[in-house]
Motif scaffolding. Structure first.
Motif, PDB file in Angstrom:
ATOM      1  N   THR A 149      43.180  36.724  45.976  1.00  0.00           N
ATOM      2  CA  THR A 149      43.143  38.532  46.780  1.00  0.00           C
ATOM      3  C   THR A 149      41.996  39.269  47.519  1.00  0.00           C
ATOM      4  N   ARG A 246      39.775  44.318  48.243  1.00  0.00           N
ATOM      5  CA  ARG A 246      41.586  42.828  48.260  1.00  0.00           C
ATOM      6  C   ARG A 246      42.583  44.056  49.108  1.00  0.00           C
ATOM      7  N   GLU A 248      46.406  42.992  50.281  1.00  0.00           N
ATOM      8  CA  GLU A 248      47.357  42.467  49.826  1.00  0.00           C
ATOM      9  C   GLU A 248      49.087  43.005  50.524  1.00  0.00           C
ATOM     10  N   GLU A 275      41.785  47.798  47.335  1.00  0.00           N
ATOM     11  CA  GLU A 275      40.903  47.553  46.945  1.00  0.00           C
ATOM     12  C   GLU A 275      39.689  47.629  47.499  1.00  0.00           C
ATOM     13  N   ARG A 311      44.302  50.071  37.886  1.00  0.00           N
ATOM     14  CA  ARG A 311      43.794  48.822  39.098  1.00  0.00           C
ATOM     15  C   ARG A 311      44.889  48.163  37.816  1.00  0.00           C
ATOM     16  N   TRP A 315      47.303  44.903  40.223  1.00  0.00           N
ATOM     17  CA  TRP A 315      46.468  43.881  39.909  1.00  0.00           C
ATOM     18  C   TRP A 315      47.157  42.636  39.325  1.00  0.00           C
ATOM     19  N   ARG A 318      50.605  42.107  40.836  1.00  0.00           N
ATOM     20  CA  ARG A 318      50.564  41.017  42.484  1.00  0.00           C
ATOM     21  C   ARG A 318      49.989  39.839  42.228  1.00  0.00           C
ATOM     22  N   HIS A 319      49.805  39.616  41.128  1.00  0.00           N
ATOM     23  CA  HIS A 319      48.821  38.220  40.313  1.00  0.00           C
ATOM     24  C   HIS A 319      50.667  37.402  39.947  1.00  0.00           C
TER      25      HIS A 319
END
Ligand SMILES: Cc1cc2nc3c(=O)[nH]c(=O)nc-3n(C[C@H](O)[C@H](O)[C@H](O)COP(=O)(O)OP(=O)(O)OC[C@H]3O[C@@H](n4cnc5c(N)ncnc54)[C@H](O)[C@@H]3O)c2cc1C
Ligand SMILES: Cc1cc2nc3c(=O)[nH]c(=O)nc-3n(C[C@H](O)[C@H](O)[C@H](O)COP(=O)(O)OP(=O)(O)OC[C@H]3O[C@@H](n4cnc5c(N)ncnc54)[C@H](O)[C@@H]3O)c2cc1C
Lengths: 458, 458
Positions: A149, A246, A248, A275, A311, A315, A318-319
């Motif tokens: 990312t 980042r 995404e 980000e 945050r 993420w 997202r991961h």
């Protein structure tokens, strides 16, 4: 027989650290995606470069395949023992050897994972940026030239590995690169080994570049009326020169998978997650400018936060995207695609891909590192239905062809393994033969991870 | 004889664009630094990839050396025809083919110079950052993996070349890389060719990454009481994470050479020249923070300016550093050294080098891209005094050894050519043999720029 003789010699070298149990072989004979299992004949667990050298020498003498193994999270069947042989599992070579904060670099063994490294770095104010979704090993990440990312800001493994220690197919040990920030001292062997997927040698040590943890970080998410406006917002942000750390993309299906998996309440619409890193003022300013851009493109209000927990939650969601999508079709396996195109072609590439998937009837949520022009469709197939696999592979092939037609690449970050060899000729032309010639020069016996990346030899 | 036959065939191919005059051969038989002249047998001026392919095929058939030639500014005798043969001068392949502003990339022929490219880009708001002091060709810069004053921010040729078209030793033409921002599609052939100094093939086309001209730029200069405080200021600036676009060091002797050459009135003291890119606020803020750091280290007040003429004058002076230093000893030639070390070792490397030079009696002003840990001593020798050359070479050798001892490299940016082969074994160990093996795989006849970079074959 050669393999039996190699196993005898490896047992002498490694004792109980040569795994021969069914469970061990099975655990090292499968992949994250759709490939059939292909267990090796043995699994070696070395603890030093000298042992890896011993393994290479024995396997060369007996002409037995040698296959590196990090965390086993690669997606194109990279680590499968297509021709049997010995898997070298680096999990016992997992020490962070030397953190040199003044030079912002670090020396690690290949089995260290990206999360473990960042844990160790915490006190230094430094971090290692490359972050594939999985908690991969740094050796494996180097060998697939992984990115993540933060690549839009900090680069991929190509940009963050300064040097390698490599055990070659004949057992020679070389050190590539140096601790200098740049060098013009001959061929860039570091770059040649990065992305070579264990077909040229085994990595036993890495020198990595570190970055300062930014003074301030802001991050947030917003929804768009359609995919085109989301991609247009990305393009505009890049062209305005707003320095994203980042950015995404997740389509509506991915957002719904997140909701089901992580209990979020995202709209069933395309989203961007971003980000910014900088000083408190600049990170806030960047977020504000971004909020204006996305508003112009009809997005929901851009909610951003400088709070660490929020945050982290963003993420971590997202991961886990891949697992969330897998879970959205119980029992499914995935054909993961990974194309990357010039940014001007991104909207077109995503649009054509979405239409193609919709027409196929196979679920294929899309998400990706759109700041790099890189995105994935996770094609969910029922392992009981061979026609699903056939259809998914056809979709994947059309995506690769589309990427090449648009000036891009058939794999932005996952690599070739066994899954992408079919597109190498179209992508590289005679350059693929050149790869084969380089392989032959460094591994004339063809024992390093055979059946991957380079053209088949007969 | 083979060479005569090759020349006959090349004349058929190129007509008057095969140079055979004494003047032409002489102009392509000398180097910027101290090496003796070595003229080739012919100079070819191709105008297309197809012609370059024709040249390669003829030379392969006749086993005649082929040596690329850009602007001829490389410093280690890179382009000298050690074994005779044909120099391929790319000055007629100098078109900027395609500026793709939306993707921030550009397609060029290898003979385009860095200044010509930036001239062409002016209207787009984009620029190409890599800037060796000389107005080098982009093909030559790719082949030496060049860097410059902005590398600390924008990277070197390694980071700014996305793809290459290469004519191989046997006449095959390959395309490396793509227009995608990243790729994991097999071995990184682009990186393998970058820095290969024409020993693996001839570059006929490049895809380059561009950058947005920053909204605001501030630049300035200041003097320090001694070298150590200047280097300490650099280290501190880097560690504070202040994003420098340029940071250059010049010692007292270099400052005096600037004064004599450019009519400036710099103090006879070590100097730093810096530049910051960003928004008007951030660039001004960075300059202010830098001013505080250097004041702490006893520097003269840091005078900075956002005015374009002043900045231009500053960097044009810096780019002429080599010529200014040469002019400071009339009739002299130069042995140019080029080491690069981890930033924590920079002060020590410069200090030991200065002491060594002072003891030698040879003038050796020092300047360099200190943000990367890279600096040069320009060792001025009297061409009539062979003992000068002996002494300068010994100094240069000790510098290279010092760099390696401190974890660095014997050449940060100039490359190997003939001048640095002596240090490749110490720097790379068996890695140097690996380079030789790669060379042999791609150029089995050894006709591509023989006598450079790789271990000699017998
Ligand atoms: C949920 C999920 C998300 C992902 N997201 C991303 C992403 O964002 N970006 C991305 O790039 N990838 C991503 N991937 C793919 C994968 O994580 C990467 O390819 C990663 O780099 C693999 O690392 P590993 O340690 O698991 O390597 P492995 O899978 O163990 O090995 C990868 C290859 O390297 C070789 N190898 C491993 N170690 C060595 C060594 N020491 N010496 C020589 N050869 C070795 C193996 O033989 C194999 O060919 C994702 C995968 C999953 C499952
Ligand atoms: C005043 C001055 C300042 C300098 N400052 C710097 C600096 O700051 N940073 C830096 O990195 N260097 C610097 N240099 C060195 C030099 O400018 C660089 O090495 C530059 O990259 C050389 O480019 P060129 O076009 O002159 O290449 P050439 O000298 O013509 O060739 C360089 C090498 O590349 C090969 N080659 C050239 N074109 C091709 C092609 N198309 N295909 C295949 N092979 C080819 C040649 O055979 C040769 O081996 C400086 C030199 C001078 C004189």
């Amino acid at each position: 027989m050669a393999t039996e003789q190699a196993i005898r010699l490896l047992q002498e070298l490694l004792g109980p650290r040569l795994g021969l149990s069914k469970a061990d072989l099975a655990a090292h004979g499968k992949s994250e995606s759709y490939f059939p299992d292909m267990p090796p004949d043995a699994v070696a667990y070395p603890e030093s470069t000298a042992e890896v050298q011993g393994i290479a020498r024995i396997c060369a003498a007996e002409r037995v395949p040698v296959i590196g193994w990090g965390a086993g999270t690669s997606l194109e069947g990279h680590g499968l023992a297509v021709q049997g042989g010995v898997v070298v599992d680096f999990s016992r070579m997992n020490r962070v050897l030397d953190i040199r904060a003044a030079d912002m670099d670090v020396e690690v063994e290949p089995g260290v994972t990206r999360e473990a490294l960042n844990e160790d770095l915490r006190a230094t104010g430094l971090f290692f940026p490359v972050d594939p979704g999985a908690n991969a090993s740094l050796g494996g990440m180097a060998m697939t030239r992984a990115s993540g990312t933060t690549t839009v800001r900090y680069g991929s493994m190509r940009d963050n590995v300064m040097g390698l220690e490599v055990v070659l197919a004949d057992g020679r040990v070389i050190q590539t690169g140096s601790r200098a920030r740049k060098s013009a001292a001959g061929y860039d062997l570091t770059a040649l080994f990065l992305g070579s997927e264990g077909t040229l040698g085994l990595v036993t040590r890495l020198t990595l570049r570190l970055h300062g943890i930014p003074e301030a970080t802001t991050a947030g998410i917003c929804a768009f009326p359609d995919m085109n406006s989301a991609v247009a917002a990305v393009t505009e942000t890049i062209q305005m020169g707003i320095p994203m750390a980042r950015i995404e993309f997740a389509d509506a299906a991915t957002a719904q998978a997140f909701n089901a998996y992580a209990g979020t309440d995202m709209a069933a619409a395309p989203h961007l997650m971003v980000e910014f890193h900088g000083s408190p003022e600049s990170a806030a300013q960047d977020a504000e400018r971004f909020a204006e851009i996305v508003a112009d493109h009809g997005a929901s209000p851009f909610r951003w936060s400088a709070r660490e927990e929020e945050r982290r939650a963003l993420w971590s969601m997202r991961h886990n995207g891949y697992y969330a999508i897998l879970a959205s079709r119980p029992g499914a396996r995935a054909v993961v695609t990974d194309i990357c195109v010039p940014i001007s072609q991104l909207a077109r590439a995503v649009e054509e891909t979405q239409a193609d998937i919709a027409a196929s009837g196979i679920p294929g949520p899309i998400l990706g590192h759109v700041g790099d022009g890189n995105f994935h469709a996770i094609l969910l197939i029922d392992p009981e239905r061979p026609e699903d696999l056939t259809e998914a592979k056809a979709l994947s092939a059309r995506m690769s062809e589309r990427a090449l037609r648009l000036g891009g690449t058939s794999t932005g970050e996952h690599g070739v393994g066994m899954g992408k060899t079919a597109f190498m000729r179209a992508e590289h032309g005679e350059g693929w033969d050149v790869m084969g010639e380089l392989k032959k020069a460094l591994d004339p016996l063809g024992i390093m991870n055979p059946g991957k990346l380079v053209p088949p030899t007969q």
